[in-house]
Scaffold this motif. Sequence first.
Motif, PDB file in Angstrom:
ATOM      1  N   TYR A 141      13.230  72.599  45.706  1.00  0.00           N
ATOM      2  CA  TYR A 141      14.278  71.892  44.944  1.00  0.00           C
ATOM      3  C   TYR A 141      14.646  70.594  45.662  1.00  0.00           C
ATOM      4  O   TYR A 141      14.711  69.519  45.063  1.00  0.00           O
ATOM      5  CB  TYR A 141      15.496  72.805  44.788  1.00  0.00           C
ATOM      6  CG  TYR A 141      16.683  72.129  44.135  1.00  0.00           C
ATOM      7  CD1 TYR A 141      16.681  71.846  42.767  1.00  0.00           C
ATOM      8  CD2 TYR A 141      17.803  71.776  44.877  1.00  0.00           C
ATOM      9  CE1 TYR A 141      17.765  71.222  42.171  1.00  0.00           C
ATOM     10  CE2 TYR A 141      18.888  71.157  44.295  1.00  0.00           C
ATOM     11  CZ  TYR A 141      18.866  70.879  42.935  1.00  0.00           C
ATOM     12  OH  TYR A 141      19.940  70.251  42.354  1.00  0.00           O
ATOM     13  N   LEU A 145      13.827  66.677  44.368  1.00  0.00           N
ATOM     14  CA  LEU A 145      14.865  65.633  44.261  1.00  0.00           C
ATOM     15  C   LEU A 145      14.453  64.410  45.083  1.00  0.00           C
ATOM     16  O   LEU A 145      14.635  63.267  44.650  1.00  0.00           O
ATOM     17  CB  LEU A 145      16.215  66.159  44.759  1.00  0.00           C
ATOM     18  CG  LEU A 145      16.946  67.161  43.856  1.00  0.00           C
ATOM     19  CD1 LEU A 145      18.271  67.546  44.478  1.00  0.00           C
ATOM     20  CD2 LEU A 145      17.174  66.596  42.457  1.00  0.00           C
ATOM     21  N   ALA A 151      17.621  66.480  38.412  1.00  0.00           N
ATOM     22  CA  ALA A 151      18.024  67.785  38.954  1.00  0.00           C
ATOM     23  C   ALA A 151      17.497  68.964  38.134  1.00  0.00           C
ATOM     24  O   ALA A 151      17.041  69.971  38.700  1.00  0.00           O
ATOM     25  CB  ALA A 151      19.536  67.851  39.050  1.00  0.00           C
TER      26      ALA A 151
ATOM     27  N   LEU B  13      23.798  66.134  40.331  1.00  0.00           N
ATOM     28  CA  LEU B  13      22.959  65.201  41.088  1.00  0.00           C
ATOM     29  C   LEU B  13      23.792  64.065  41.691  1.00  0.00           C
ATOM     30  O   LEU B  13      23.537  63.617  42.809  1.00  0.00           O
ATOM     31  CB  LEU B  13      21.875  64.635  40.170  1.00  0.00           C
ATOM     32  CG  LEU B  13      20.696  63.955  40.850  1.00  0.00           C
ATOM     33  CD1 LEU B  13      20.009  64.891  41.814  1.00  0.00           C
ATOM     34  CD2 LEU B  13      19.707  63.465  39.821  1.00  0.00           C
ATOM     35  N   GLY B  19      20.508  67.566  47.067  1.00  0.00           N
ATOM     36  CA  GLY B  19      20.368  68.973  46.696  1.00  0.00           C
ATOM     37  C   GLY B  19      20.710  69.959  47.788  1.00  0.00           C
ATOM     38  O   GLY B  19      20.466  71.167  47.660  1.00  0.00           O
TER      39      GLY B  19
END
Lengths: 394, 126
Positions: A141, A145, A151, B13, B19
């Motif tokens: 993940y 990004l 996302a 985001l 993240g």
Amino acid sequence: MFNFLTTFLSSFLGESVTKFLHETGFANLFSHEGGYKYLVMIAVGCFFLYLAIKHKFEPMLLVPIGFGILIGNIPMVAGHAIGIYEEGSVLNILYYGVVKGVYPPLIFLGVGAMTDFSSLLSNPKLMLVGAAAQIGIFAAYIGALALGFPANEAGSIAIIGGADGPTAIFLTSRLAPQFMGAIAICAYSYMALVPVIQPPIMRLLTTKKERVIKMKPARVVSSTEKILFPIIAFLLTTFIVPDAIPLLGMLFLGNLLKECGVVKRLAVTASNQLIDIVTILIGLTVGASTQASVFLTPKTLGIFVLGALSFIVATMGGVLFVKFMNLFLKEGNKINPLIGNAGVSAVPAAARVSQDQGVKYDRTNYLLMHAMGPNVAGVVGSAVAAGILLSFLG
Amino acid sequence: MVSVLQMGAESILKNDPYGLYVALISVTVVLSALIVLFFLIWGFGRLMVRSAAAPRKEGKVSMSSMLKKEDGVNAELIAAIGLALKLDGVERHDKESEVITLNKVARVYSPWSSKIHGLTHEPSRR
């Protein structure tokens, strides 16, 4: 002669023949820009079939997917309601089960009806190995990004690290349906390649002494425990992550059908006919969804790279976590780190890899049943992880 | 400020561009869910083992507790009993039923024993 040809072509018959010739796959292959991409995808489909038939790599998945790729990549004229993305076509109707996330819970019902949680119940600390292996999902993940994926797409890509095709399809149908083909193919490809990807990582992270650790035989688990487990586990996990209800609900229902012993027919249907039918449908439609025009893009390449990263980190997470646990366990209770790879939820392929590697270093060391513990915990863990990603990004 | 509960992927985001928070929270939730499950199963398993080992009220004693009382849990003895039962089940077919089921013997044809090739149709006179 030339006059005859022009007369023929301008006649009704001639026009019909010309129209037919323009609609053939050959004509579309050469007339479309990037028509060669269809040939590339057909080659990929044939390669999948080769892996499945010749090398027996997850044939139950790769045969329908491989042939589905062939079906989806015949160059054709749009508007005949044939293609999988054309509203109302047969393939489009079957694909509805993927897009709306209908098939994955049905697969989970069958998986639940086939799964024996005894090894996990007899040695519950193996549950933690299944949890540790999910770290690959979240590493991917962060990686996605960093590569600039939005996302929701990053979440869908990350779940590949769970090594669970149905979970990946379920989450992608909610977060990034446009990547369904790429993510599903990637997840299933890496699941099929478990025997190739995992052993070098396992060998790299373990010593010879660790690889020959013999684990204590599992205790006999009573039927009461087996019956109560799916009920307790369902209530606990879904109270924490309600978004995982479709997957975990069906998984534990399937397991309860198997263990309660009073609905044998339902359990047999769920674990045989139902899962077989859904596997054919999901494999075929996922394969057919890889039309070259939507599949062969730079983003697909990124998905494959991140999927591999996710898978590798998940395997490393499982193996290293077992080594970490061993620091606190007494001699005689230690866990063989070769079962750490089974924390990813590729059932039972990852557990078989543990067994093969274990036997390689000690012919009398059978790790299969021990590895099934983290393996089934991985199924639960990846479904919980999917639920969390859905609750954050959905 | 948008509540976390109302955040979609885009607003997540914005607030967590790398993240890290989502990853950290997610790992914690997965681990904690499975740790709680581990403790539940572990506790329940111990309870079941203890109840199985305890002698029954009617004076009936389970095999495992009996073995434990006398000379500790003898895994080899249990394995031997298990093997004997298994062999008994598997090798039961060796016992003959004593019913003769042979009704007919079909001789396979062979030209070496054929009458046709042994006799001439008409004896030849010399």
